[in-house]
Design an enzyme around this catalytic site. Sequence first.
Site, mmCIF file in Angstrom:
data_model
loop_
_atom_site.group_PDB
_atom_site.id
_atom_site.type_symbol
_atom_site.label_atom_id
_atom_site.label_comp_id
_atom_site.label_asym_id
_atom_site.label_seq_id
_atom_site.Cartn_x
_atom_site.Cartn_y
_atom_site.Cartn_z
ATOM 1 C CG ASP A 52 -1.974 -1.058 1.189
ATOM 2 O OD1 ASP A 52 -2.460 -1.364 0.077
ATOM 3 O OD2 ASP A 52 -2.346 -1.577 2.253
ATOM 4 C CG ASP B 41 -6.559 -1.655 -1.687
ATOM 5 O OD1 ASP B 41 -6.761 -2.865 -1.891
ATOM 6 O OD2 ASP B 41 -5.658 -1.229 -0.934
#
Length: 173
Positions: A133, A152
């Site tokens: 991330d 995401d």
Amino acid sequence: MATKKTTTFSASRSRPSSSMAPWLGIAAIVILLDQVTKITVEKLFVYGEERVVTSFFNLVLAYNRGAAFSFLSNESGWQRYFFTAIGIAAVGFIAYLLRKHAGQRLFCWALALIMGGAVGNVIDRLAYGHVIDFLDFHFGSLGHFPAFNIADMAISVGAMLFIYDELRRVNKQ
């Protein structure tokens, strides 16, 4: 009386049955963008490093061994296989739905985005044991939103499109 034979092209010009190819192409673009951005961040950052971009947005290298919002990230490692299996099952089911409903554009856009995001995160889990991330939004006293990635985002936008498509379909009835 002679009649002129006319050829009707309606059968040959009829729209071919919808293909899965455009939807798989969209999923592939999501996967490519996701993986390229993750590889770039991995090369330019060290784990935990944060670079301020704006007053509400940073780039950061973070690892998520769990699911959304780091759910189950502190477990012993079984979650890697669990979430990988869920991702693979989801991709299989989405492929089935894309084949069955390939002509429903908004529905298939939603599914293609979700599929691309799921595959992008499954690649991370298989290759690294965690999801990479790097997008970090923060809002004053509200603090930091959990870091996330392109996969995401695609899953989230796909889910919103799916909900919108369903609400639209229900309102037509």
